[in-house]
Write a protein that holds these residues in place. Structure first.
Motif, PDB file in Angstrom:
ATOM      1  N   GLU A 189       0.832  -1.210   0.000  1.00 53.04           N
ATOM      2  CA  GLU A 189       0.000   0.000   0.000  1.00 53.04           C
ATOM      3  C   GLU A 189       0.864   1.255   0.000  1.00 53.04           C
ATOM      4  O   GLU A 189       0.567   2.232  -0.703  1.00 53.04           O
ATOM      5  CB  GLU A 189      -0.932   0.014   1.222  1.00 53.04           C
ATOM      6  N   GLU A 190       1.949   1.241   0.766  1.00 53.27           N
ATOM      7  CA  GLU A 190       2.850   2.400   0.813  1.00 53.27           C
ATOM      8  C   GLU A 190       3.574   2.589  -0.522  1.00 53.27           C
ATOM      9  O   GLU A 190       3.736   3.713  -1.009  1.00 53.27           O
ATOM     10  CB  GLU A 190       3.845   2.221   1.957  1.00 53.27           C
ATOM     11  N   VAL A 191       3.996   1.477  -1.115  1.00 52.51           N
ATOM     12  CA  VAL A 191       4.648   1.549  -2.425  1.00 52.51           C
ATOM     13  C   VAL A 191       3.674   2.111  -3.459  1.00 52.51           C
ATOM     14  O   VAL A 191       4.016   2.996  -4.253  1.00 52.51           O
ATOM     15  CB  VAL A 191       5.163   0.164  -2.866  1.00 52.51           C
ATOM     16  N   ASP A 192       2.437   1.589  -3.451  1.00 55.02           N
ATOM     17  CA  ASP A 192       1.434   2.056  -4.399  1.00 55.02           C
ATOM     18  C   ASP A 192       1.126   3.535  -4.213  1.00 55.02           C
ATOM     19  O   ASP A 192       0.925   4.276  -5.193  1.00 55.02           O
ATOM     20  CB  ASP A 192       0.133   1.249  -4.247  1.00 55.02           C
ATOM     21  N   HIS A 193       1.119   3.999  -2.972  1.00 48.19           N
ATOM     22  CA  HIS A 193       0.817   5.404  -2.697  1.00 48.19           C
ATOM     23  C   HIS A 193       1.872   6.324  -3.314  1.00 48.19           C
ATOM     24  O   HIS A 193       1.529   7.284  -4.017  1.00 48.19           O
ATOM     25  CB  HIS A 193       0.755   5.630  -1.184  1.00 48.19           C
ATOM     26  N   TYR A 194       3.136   6.027  -3.078  1.00 47.45           N
ATOM     27  CA  TYR A 194       4.189   6.892  -3.600  1.00 47.45           C
ATOM     28  C   TYR A 194       4.387   6.704  -5.109  1.00 47.45           C
ATOM     29  O   TYR A 194       4.812   7.631  -5.801  1.00 47.45           O
ATOM     30  CB  TYR A 194       5.489   6.669  -2.831  1.00 47.45           C
ATOM     31  N   HIS A 195       4.055   5.523  -5.586  1.00 47.93           N
ATOM     32  CA  HIS A 195       4.088   5.290  -7.035  1.00 47.93           C
ATOM     33  C   HIS A 195       3.035   6.149  -7.719  1.00 47.93           C
ATOM     34  O   HIS A 195       3.293   6.747  -8.773  1.00 47.93           O
ATOM     35  CB  HIS A 195       3.844   3.807  -7.325  1.00 47.93           C
ATOM     36  N   ARG A 196       1.870   6.244  -7.099  1.00 48.13           N
ATOM     37  CA  ARG A 196       0.797   7.089  -7.649  1.00 48.13           C
ATOM     38  C   ARG A 196       1.198   8.572  -7.605  1.00 48.13           C
ATOM     39  O   ARG A 196       0.973   9.315  -8.571  1.00 48.13           O
ATOM     40  CB  ARG A 196      -0.492   6.867  -6.858  1.00 48.13           C
ATOM     41  N   LEU A 197       1.813   8.993  -6.499  1.00 43.52           N
ATOM     42  CA  LEU A 197       2.280  10.378  -6.404  1.00 43.52           C
ATOM     43  C   LEU A 197       3.318  10.675  -7.482  1.00 43.52           C
ATOM     44  O   LEU A 197       3.336  11.767  -8.062  1.00 43.52           O
ATOM     45  CB  LEU A 197       2.881  10.644  -5.021  1.00 43.52           C
ATOM     46  N   TYR A 198       4.179   9.690  -7.753  1.00 45.83           N
ATOM     47  CA  TYR A 198       5.207   9.883  -8.774  1.00 45.83           C
ATOM     48  C   TYR A 198       4.576  10.061 -10.155  1.00 45.83           C
ATOM     49  O   TYR A 198       4.961  10.965 -10.914  1.00 45.83           O
ATOM     50  CB  TYR A 198       6.165   8.688  -8.786  1.00 45.83           C
ATOM     51  N   MET A 199       3.619   9.206 -10.502  1.00 42.33           N
ATOM     52  CA  MET A 199       2.973   9.310 -11.811  1.00 42.33           C
ATOM     53  C   MET A 199       2.229  10.634 -11.960  1.00 42.33           C
ATOM     54  O   MET A 199       2.240  11.245 -13.035  1.00 42.33           O
ATOM     55  CB  MET A 199       2.024   8.124 -12.036  1.00 42.33           C
ATOM     56  N   GLU A 200       1.616  11.095 -10.888  1.00 46.92           N
ATOM     57  CA  GLU A 200       0.925  12.382 -10.921  1.00 46.92           C
ATOM     58  C   GLU A 200       1.918  13.527 -11.129  1.00 46.92           C
ATOM     59  O   GLU A 200       1.664  14.462 -11.898  1.00 46.92           O
ATOM     60  CB  GLU A 200       0.138  12.585  -9.624  1.00 46.92           C
ATOM     61  N   ALA A 201       3.075  13.446 -10.457  1.00 52.42           N
ATOM     62  CA  ALA A 201       4.095  14.487 -10.590  1.00 52.42           C
ATOM     63  C   ALA A 201       4.699  14.484 -11.988  1.00 52.42           C
ATOM     64  O   ALA A 201       4.985  15.549 -12.563  1.00 52.42           O
ATOM     65  CB  ALA A 201       5.190  14.277  -9.541  1.00 52.42           C
ATOM     66  N   LEU A 202       4.882  13.302 -12.548  1.00 47.75           N
ATOM     67  CA  LEU A 202       5.414  13.193 -13.910  1.00 47.75           C
ATOM     68  C   LEU A 202       4.449  13.802 -14.911  1.00 47.75           C
ATOM     69  O   LEU A 202       4.846  14.566 -15.803  1.00 47.75           O
ATOM     70  CB  LEU A 202       5.673  11.724 -14.250  1.00 47.75           C
ATOM     71  N   SER A 203       3.177  13.482 -14.756  1.00 49.36           N
ATOM     72  CA  SER A 203       2.156  14.037 -15.648  1.00 49.36           C
ATOM     73  C   SER A 203       2.083  15.558 -15.517  1.00 49.36           C
ATOM     74  O   SER A 203       1.980  16.282 -16.519  1.00 49.36           O
ATOM     75  CB  SER A 203       0.789  13.416 -15.319  1.00 49.36           C
ATOM     76  N   LYS A 204       2.168  16.048 -14.293  1.00 48.94           N
ATOM     77  CA  LYS A 204       2.130  17.492 -14.064  1.00 48.94           C
ATOM     78  C   LYS A 204       3.320  18.176 -14.725  1.00 48.94           C
ATOM     79  O   LYS A 204       3.183  19.229 -15.362  1.00 48.94           O
ATOM     80  CB  LYS A 204       2.136  17.775 -12.559  1.00 48.94           C
ATOM     81  N   LEU A 205       4.508  17.580 -14.583  1.00 48.22           N
ATOM     82  CA  LEU A 205       5.715  18.145 -15.191  1.00 48.22           C
ATOM     83  C   LEU A 205       5.562  18.228 -16.704  1.00 48.22           C
ATOM     84  O   LEU A 205       5.882  19.252 -17.323  1.00 48.22           O
ATOM     85  CB  LEU A 205       6.921  17.276 -14.833  1.00 48.22           C
ATOM     86  N   PHE A 206       5.068  17.151 -17.301  1.00 50.17           N
ATOM     87  CA  PHE A 206       4.904  17.117 -18.761  1.00 50.17           C
ATOM     88  C   PHE A 206       3.945  18.199 -19.235  1.00 50.17           C
ATOM     89  O   PHE A 206       4.257  18.972 -20.147  1.00 50.17           O
ATOM     90  CB  PHE A 206       4.397  15.740 -19.186  1.00 50.17           C
TER      91      PHE A 206
END
Length: 314
Positions: free
Chosen positions: A279-296
């Motif tokens: 669950e913790e891995v999935d949480h930060y993985h989701r935050l990472y994908m959101e940050a990547l999308s925002k950067l793009f």
């Protein structure tokens, strides 16, 4: 104001890129052939002594290698940078008292932006992010190639857990490990006008970030996919099956192919959790994908992409 390049400058830039492409494709094979050939000549002691040294030195790549500022500052890399050109874009500060895992996207054909931005010092990473040392992680198998491994260790490291753990836990602070997350699978989707990244099922880098308390930083190289035009084989076709077979055996995919700006996003603060839960891995993985999308989406218009252009995360 842009300065027009002389014919001599253009020629040097072209040769600098050519040597890198040829090194990428053939230098490792050439080193293997040379060392085997020497074994059957009067110079066989050289090969024998080197292979003995190589066995004794086997774990050095996973212990930080032998970082060489001299190689990272070769003038040839400046000409390589200017050919495209490649520019390193800072969007926020990176604290030198922390360690980082930088996820690089997209892979492109040869990850030219990743190499020139983080594998050399030609883009001025040390000046842009004072106190932070970038290390580009590449295929671990490349460090098994005689002689070639010595060249790679000047500024690169194997993308293995042992290697990354060393940099993130036994090398002090201010380390930025750069991982091309999508790998060979993502290279097969590289084509001009397409921005597809393979991330959804790639969670190992997030788990490692949690285990060592390294902040996650998304990096997107605008223009990486525009550098080469490759032939895209449909899923299920003979060409695609042969590519997948080659990728499975060799670790990278062969591609047919006839101005890059690398944007470093804001870090995602990650706690240190020795045994993170799914669950913790999935949480930060989701935050990472959101940050990547925002950067793009925040910077795409600055690099010539239309406002309605999408980033496909698969």
């Amino acid at each position: 104001m842009t300065t027009e390049k002389t014919q001599r400058k253009e020629f040097i830039e072209t040769v600098s890129v050519l040597q890198w492409v040829l090194s990428f494709l053939f230098l490792g094979v050439a080193c293997i052939i040379l060392m085997v050939y020497l074994m059957f000549t009067s110079l066989w002691p050289l090969s024998t002594l080197y292979f003995i040294w190589m066995v004794m030195d086997w774990r050095t790549p996973e212990r930080g290698g032998r970082r060489t500022i001299f190689v990272r500052n070769w003038t040839v890399w400046n000409h390589f940078r200017d050919f495209f050109p490649v520019k390193l874009v800072k969007t926020t500060e990176l604290n030198p008292n922390k360690n980082y895992i930088l996820g690089y996207h997209p892979h492109g054909i040869m990850s030219a932006g990743a190499f020139i931005s983080f594998g050399t010092d030609s883009c001025g990473f040390a000046q842009v992010f004072p106190g932070v040392r970038p290390t580009l992680a590449v295929l671990a198998g490349l460090f098994m190639i005689p002689v070639f491994r010595e060249y790679l260790m000047s500024g690169l490291c194997p993308v293995s857990k042992t290697s990354l753990a060393h940099l993130l836990s036994k090398n002090g602070k201010g380390n930025a490990v750069v991982i091309v997350i999508g790998g060979a699978a993502e290279s097969l989707a590289s084509s001009p006008g397409v921005n597809t990244v393979v991330v959804k099922q790639r969670k190992g880098f997030v788990r490692m970030a949690l285990e060592f308390g390294a902040d996650l930083v998304p990096v997107y190289s605008f223009g990486e996919n525009e550098l080469f035009q490759q032939v895209i084989f449909p899923d299920g076709s003979l060409g695609r099956r042969l590519q997948d077979l080659f990728k499975k055996i060799m670790g990278f995919a062969p591609c047919l192919f006839p101005a890059s700006s690398t944007s470093v996003g804001s870090p995602i603060s990650v706690p240190k959790l020795v045994t993170p839960t799914e669950e913790e891995v999935d949480h930060y993985h989701r935050l990472y994908m959101e940050a990547l999308s925002k950067l793009f989406h925040e910077y795409k218009a600055s690099y010539g992409l239309p406002e309605n252009h999408k980033l496909w995360i698969i």
